[in-house]
Design an enzyme around this catalytic site. Structure first.
Site, PDB file in Angstrom:
ATOM      1  N   GLN A   1      -3.887  -7.599   1.760  1.00 51.93           N
ATOM      2  CA  GLN A   1      -2.986  -6.922   2.683  1.00 51.93           C
ATOM      3  C   GLN A   1      -3.212  -7.350   4.135  1.00 51.93           C
ATOM      4  OE1 GLN A   1      -3.122  -2.653   2.056  1.00 51.93           O
ATOM      5  NE2 GLN A   1      -3.098  -2.888  -0.161  1.00 51.93           N
TER       6      GLN A   1
ATOM      7  N   GLU B   1       3.130  10.150   2.741  1.00 55.64           N
ATOM      8  CA  GLU B   1       3.227  11.232   3.722  1.00 55.64           C
ATOM      9  C   GLU B   1       3.966  10.835   4.987  1.00 55.64           C
ATOM     10  OE1 GLU B   1      -1.137  13.257   2.605  1.00 55.64           O
ATOM     11  OE2 GLU B   1      -0.694  12.634   4.660  1.00 55.64           O
TER      12      GLU B   1
ATOM     13  N   HIS C   1      -5.537  -1.887   3.347  1.00 57.00           N
ATOM     14  CA  HIS C   1      -5.385  -0.687   4.183  1.00 57.00           C
ATOM     15  C   HIS C   1      -5.847  -0.891   5.621  1.00 57.00           C
ATOM     16  CE1 HIS C   1      -5.303   2.276   0.505  1.00 57.00           C
ATOM     17  NE2 HIS C   1      -4.496   1.225   0.359  1.00 57.00           N
TER      18      HIS C   1
END
Length: 325
Positions: free
Chosen positions: A82, A250, A149
C-alpha cells in the site's frame, strides 16, 4: 466552480474505473487521460492539476488530459504493497510562495518503513518542472515492518494549520499508544512545528522520544485505523473517512482530543473471524457518524462546495476502492 466539478469527475476516474452505464448517471463522464496507479490530485491556480502516481511520479496535467514529464527532485519513494507516493496539496499562499506538500512512504533501517511529508517549492517549466528547497517536515514514528495502512492524507484548514492522517500500519495497538504517531489525526504548523494549543502538548507518560519532543504533541485525535480521506465542511468542521477491518468502515467527525476506539472497539471484526466489541459497548470512545458493513473501502473524501449542482452543496463524496463507486 469548474475546478470543483472537475474534481468530482476525477475522483470517479481515479478511484472507481468501473462506473455504471452512462445512462444511469446524472452527468456525463469522459476519461481525459490515463495514469499508472494514480492516488491524488491538486488543482493549480491556472486550472492545471498535479497528479501523483504511487510508483513515485508527480505530473502536471491539463484539463484536456495532456501530461507533463515527471516532476524532478521528488524524495526517494518506498513503493510496495500500500506504500508509495501519496497525497499532494498546495500551501494556502501558493500564489505567493509556490510551496506544495507531498506525502510518501519512506524506507528506514533494515526492512522498516513509514510515512513522511515533504515541503518544497514547485518550479514549473514548459514540459515539467522540479522541486526545490525540499524539506521533510514530518515522519511517522516509529518506522515498522510491513507496508500497509500509511494513511498520509493532507489538508489545510482556514487558519493555516496542516492536518495529516496517520494509519496504524496494521499493527493495531499503536493507535492507542501516545508514544506513537500511528493511528492518529495530527495537527501541525505549515513548517512542521507543533502548535502550542494541541490537546496533548506536555502530555506526561514517558520521556519524549523524538528530538526532545514526544509524538503526543502532534496528536489531535487517536484510535484510528487507516484514515484515507480528510475534508473540511463550510463551517470548518473536520471529517475523516477510514477503512475498518472486516466490516465497520467509518466516517468520523473529528473533535479535539477524542479517542475513536480502534482497536479496542470497532463496528467490524478481525479478518480471521475473531469478534471485536462494537462502539456501543464502550461509550467512552467516540463512535463514527456513519459506518459501513459490508465495507466500501474508502480511498478519499471531498465535500462539494461548487455552484453547478446546488443540491450537492455540503454533501460528502467518498471514493470507494473495493466498492468501485
Amino acid at each position: 466552480m469548474i475546478q470543483r466539478v472537475v474534481s468530482i469527475v476525477l475522483l470517479c476516474l481515479l478511484f472507481a474505473p468501473q462506473l455504471q452505464a452512462q445512462d444511469e448517471l446524472p452527468f456525463a463522464v469522459e476519461p481525459i487521460s490515463t495514469f499508472d496507479e494514480p492516488w491524488a490530485l491538486a488543482f493549480l491556480p491556472d486550472g492545471r492539476m498535479l497528479v501523483t502516481e504511487k510508483k513515485g511520479n508527480l505530473r502536471v496535467v491539463t484539463q484536456d488530459g495532456s501530461q507533463s514529464r515527471p516532476i524532478e527532485g521528488l524524495p526517494d519513494v518506498d513503493y510496495g504493497g500500500q506504500g508509495g507516493l501519496g497525497d499532494v496539496i498546495l500551501h494556502p499562499n501558493y500564489d505567493e510562495n509556490g510551496v506544495i506538500y507531498i506525502s510518501y512512504a519512506e524506507a528506514g533501517v533494515g526492512d522498516t518503513r513509514g510515512a513522511a511529508v515533504v515541503r518544497a517549492e514547485l518550479d514549473l517549466g514548459e514540459r515539467g518542472g522540479q522541486l526545490m528547497s525540499s524539506e521533510v517536515i514530518w515522519r511517522q514514528y516509529p518506522k515498522v515492518l510491513d507496508d500497509g495502512h500509511y494513511g498520509h492524507r493532507l489538508a489545510f484548514d482556514n487558519d493555516g494549520f496542516l492536518w495529516i492522517t496517520s494509519g496504524e500500519r496494521q499493527k493495531f495497538t499503536p493507535a492507542q499508544d501516545m508514544q506513537s504517531s500511528m493511528g492518529k489525526v495530527l495537527r501541525l504548523h505549515e513548517d512542521g512545528s507543533i502548535p502550542s494549543d494541541n490537546p496533548f502538548v506536555n502530555y506526561i507518560d514517558e520521556e519524549p522520544l523524538v528530538d526532545g519532543v514526544g509524538p503526543y504533541d502532534e496528536i489531535w485525535t487517536l484510535g484510528h485505523r487507516n484514515p484515507l480521506g480528510i475534508a473540511f465542511d463550510d463551517s470548518g468542521q473536520l471529517w475523516v473517512i477510514e477503512m475498518g477491518p472486516a466490516g465497520g468502515d467509518e466516517l468520523n467527525r473529528i473533535v479535539r482530543g477524542q479517542n475513536y476506539g480502534y482497536p479496542i472497539v470497532s463496528n467490524g471484526d478481525h479478518y480471521d473471524g475473531r469478534e471485536m466489541p462494537d462502539h456501543g459497548t464502550r461509550p467512552e470512545f467516540t463512535a463514527p457518524v456513519i459506518s459501513w458493513t459490508p465495507v466500501i473501502s474508502p480511498g478519499d473524501l471531498m465535500i462539494y462546495g461548487g455552484d453547478l449542482f446546488n443540491d450537492w452543496r455540503g454533501d460528502a463524496f467518498a471514493a470507494g476502492l473495493s466498492s468501485q463507486a
